[in-house]
Design a protein around this motif. Structure first.
Motif, PDB file in Angstrom:
ATOM      1  N   TYR A  21       0.823  -1.212   0.000  1.00  0.00           N
ATOM      2  CA  TYR A  21       0.000   0.000   0.000  1.00  0.00           C
ATOM      3  C   TYR A  21       0.859   1.265   0.000  1.00  0.00           C
ATOM      4  N   LEU A  22       1.917   1.288   0.800  1.00  0.00           N
ATOM      5  CA  LEU A  22       2.794   2.471   0.846  1.00  0.00           C
ATOM      6  C   LEU A  22       3.493   2.683  -0.490  1.00  0.00           C
ATOM      7  N   ASN A  23       3.875   1.586  -1.138  1.00  0.00           N
ATOM      8  CA  ASN A  23       4.487   1.690  -2.464  1.00  0.00           C
ATOM      9  C   ASN A  23       3.504   2.274  -3.472  1.00  0.00           C
ATOM     10  N   LEU A  24       2.233   1.896  -3.341  1.00  0.00           N
ATOM     11  CA  LEU A  24       1.200   2.421  -4.226  1.00  0.00           C
ATOM     12  C   LEU A  24       1.055   3.936  -4.051  1.00  0.00           C
ATOM     13  N   ASN A  29       2.059   9.475  -6.038  1.00  0.00           N
ATOM     14  CA  ASN A  29       2.703  10.783  -5.828  1.00  0.00           C
ATOM     15  C   ASN A  29       3.750  11.052  -6.904  1.00  0.00           C
ATOM     16  N   LYS A  30       4.559  10.046  -7.206  1.00  0.00           N
ATOM     17  CA  LYS A  30       5.630  10.196  -8.196  1.00  0.00           C
ATOM     18  C   LYS A  30       5.066  10.550  -9.573  1.00  0.00           C
ATOM     19  N   ASP A  31       4.059   9.810 -10.029  1.00  0.00           N
ATOM     20  CA  ASP A  31       3.527  10.047 -11.371  1.00  0.00           C
ATOM     21  C   ASP A  31       2.768  11.364 -11.477  1.00  0.00           C
ATOM     22  N   ASP A  77       0.119   6.136 -18.084  1.00  0.00           N
ATOM     23  CA  ASP A  77      -0.035   5.080 -19.078  1.00  0.00           C
ATOM     24  C   ASP A  77      -1.336   4.301 -18.880  1.00  0.00           C
ATOM     25  N   VAL A  78      -2.421   5.055 -18.664  1.00  0.00           N
ATOM     26  CA  VAL A  78      -3.748   4.447 -18.587  1.00  0.00           C
ATOM     27  C   VAL A  78      -4.147   4.076 -20.017  1.00  0.00           C
ATOM     28  N   PRO A  79      -4.584   2.831 -20.253  1.00  0.00           N
ATOM     29  CA  PRO A  79      -4.933   2.414 -21.620  1.00  0.00           C
ATOM     30  C   PRO A  79      -6.027   3.301 -22.241  1.00  0.00           C
ATOM     31  N   GLU A  80      -5.733   3.790 -23.425  1.00  0.00           N
ATOM     32  CA  GLU A  80      -6.649   4.713 -24.110  1.00  0.00           C
ATOM     33  C   GLU A  80      -8.002   4.068 -24.383  1.00  0.00           C
ATOM     34  N   ASN A  81      -8.008   2.783 -24.751  1.00  0.00           N
ATOM     35  CA  ASN A  81      -9.280   2.125 -25.051  1.00  0.00           C
ATOM     36  C   ASN A  81     -10.179   2.040 -23.816  1.00  0.00           C
ATOM     37  N   GLU A  82      -9.577   1.928 -22.624  1.00  0.00           N
ATOM     38  CA  GLU A  82     -10.386   1.892 -21.407  1.00  0.00           C
ATOM     39  C   GLU A  82     -11.003   3.259 -21.126  1.00  0.00           C
ATOM     40  N   ILE A  83     -10.256   4.323 -21.379  1.00  0.00           N
ATOM     41  CA  ILE A  83     -10.787   5.678 -21.194  1.00  0.00           C
ATOM     42  C   ILE A  83     -11.908   5.934 -22.188  1.00  0.00           C
ATOM     43  N   LYS A  84     -11.703   5.536 -23.436  1.00  0.00           N
ATOM     44  CA  LYS A  84     -12.707   5.771 -24.477  1.00  0.00           C
ATOM     45  C   LYS A  84     -13.990   4.985 -24.237  1.00  0.00           C
ATOM     46  N   SER A  85     -13.890   3.879 -23.511  1.00  0.00           N
ATOM     47  CA  SER A  85     -15.082   3.056 -23.278  1.00  0.00           C
ATOM     48  C   SER A  85     -15.976   3.606 -22.171  1.00  0.00           C
ATOM     49  N   LEU A  86     -15.500   4.633 -21.447  1.00  0.00           N
ATOM     50  CA  LEU A  86     -16.288   5.187 -20.350  1.00  0.00           C
ATOM     51  C   LEU A  86     -17.377   6.118 -20.870  1.00  0.00           C
ATOM     52  N   ASP A  87     -18.480   6.180 -20.133  1.00  0.00           N
ATOM     53  CA  ASP A  87     -19.580   7.088 -20.456  1.00  0.00           C
ATOM     54  C   ASP A  87     -19.320   8.420 -19.755  1.00  0.00           C
ATOM     55  N   GLY A  88     -19.150   9.476 -20.541  1.00  0.00           N
ATOM     56  CA  GLY A  88     -18.808  10.773 -19.977  1.00  0.00           C
ATOM     57  C   GLY A  88     -19.988  11.669 -19.695  1.00  0.00           C
ATOM     58  N   SER A  89     -21.204  11.118 -19.649  1.00  0.00           N
ATOM     59  CA  SER A  89     -22.379  11.972 -19.471  1.00  0.00           C
ATOM     60  C   SER A  89     -22.497  12.534 -18.058  1.00  0.00           C
ATOM     61  N   ASP A  90     -21.989  11.827 -17.073  1.00  0.00           N
ATOM     62  CA  ASP A  90     -22.008  12.307 -15.686  1.00  0.00           C
ATOM     63  C   ASP A  90     -20.578  12.469 -15.223  1.00  0.00           C
ATOM     64  N   GLN A 108      -0.698  -1.957 -10.885  1.00  0.00           N
ATOM     65  CA  GLN A 108      -0.027  -2.888 -11.787  1.00  0.00           C
ATOM     66  C   GLN A 108       1.481  -2.626 -11.793  1.00  0.00           C
ATOM     67  N   LYS A 109       1.876  -1.371 -11.867  1.00  0.00           N
ATOM     68  CA  LYS A 109       3.305  -1.017 -11.848  1.00  0.00           C
ATOM     69  C   LYS A 109       3.959  -1.487 -10.553  1.00  0.00           C
ATOM     70  N   VAL A 110       3.315  -1.192  -9.423  1.00  0.00           N
ATOM     71  CA  VAL A 110       3.869  -1.548  -8.115  1.00  0.00           C
ATOM     72  C   VAL A 110       3.959  -3.060  -7.971  1.00  0.00           C
ATOM     73  N   TRP A 111       2.908  -3.761  -8.364  1.00  0.00           N
ATOM     74  CA  TRP A 111       2.870  -5.214  -8.221  1.00  0.00           C
ATOM     75  C   TRP A 111       3.970  -5.870  -9.045  1.00  0.00           C
ATOM     76  N   PHE A 112       4.095  -5.457 -10.318  1.00  0.00           N
ATOM     77  CA  PHE A 112       5.115  -6.054 -11.177  1.00  0.00           C
ATOM     78  C   PHE A 112       6.517  -5.743 -10.673  1.00  0.00           C
ATOM     79  N   ARG A 113       6.744  -4.525 -10.235  1.00  0.00           N
ATOM     80  CA  ARG A 113       8.062  -4.161  -9.714  1.00  0.00           C
ATOM     81  C   ARG A 113       8.418  -5.028  -8.503  1.00  0.00           C
ATOM     82  N   ASN A 114       7.448  -5.278  -7.646  1.00  0.00           N
ATOM     83  CA  ASN A 114       7.682  -6.101  -6.466  1.00  0.00           C
ATOM     84  C   ASN A 114       7.845  -7.580  -6.834  1.00  0.00           C
ATOM     85  N   TYR A 115       7.035  -8.059  -7.719  1.00  0.00           N
ATOM     86  CA  TYR A 115       7.021  -9.482  -8.081  1.00  0.00           C
ATOM     87  C   TYR A 115       8.290  -9.897  -8.818  1.00  0.00           C
TER      88      TYR A 115
END
Length: 117
Positions: A21-24, A29-31, A77-90, A108-115
């Protein structure tokens, strides 16, 4: 193997269970700072408060600093297709969903770095 959590609560619970959690928080903060969006979550912040403050920050960025918001999504580096799939009405719901996507990518970044260290 990495399995993406289905919601914010599950993600934060998994981060705490794996003592990452602290790494997250540090990664968030870093990004944000790399995107010149000064944010400084204290390491003592509770998961519920992190969720609320991140949601509020994203909401304000969408409303008042859209170019910086897009830059932040690019840096994290949030996937663009996931952002585009969201409903922006609200806007409130959109900000909550984007906050989850940001948390998911940061986790995902934290988990992979640790793993794979």
């Amino acid at each position: 193997m990495f399995v993406a959590p289905v919601n914010t609560e599950a993600l934060l619970a998994q981060a705490q269970a794996e003592t990452l959690y602290l790494n997250l928080i540090e990664q968030i903060n870093k990004d944000f700072n790399l995107a010149n969006e000064g944010i400084d979550f204290p390491l003592s912040i509770s998961p519920d408060e992190l969720k609320i403050q991140l949601h509020e920050k994203i909401y304000r960025m969408i409303q008042y600093k859209f170019a910086e918001y897009l830059n932040l999504l690019y840096i994290i580096d949030v996937p663009e297709n996931e952002i585009k799939s969201l409903d922006g009405s609200d806007l409130v719901i959109l900000a909550e969903q984007v906050a989850f996507l940001i948390l998911k990518r940061e986790w995902q970044k934290v988990w992979f770095r640790n793993y794979y260290k």
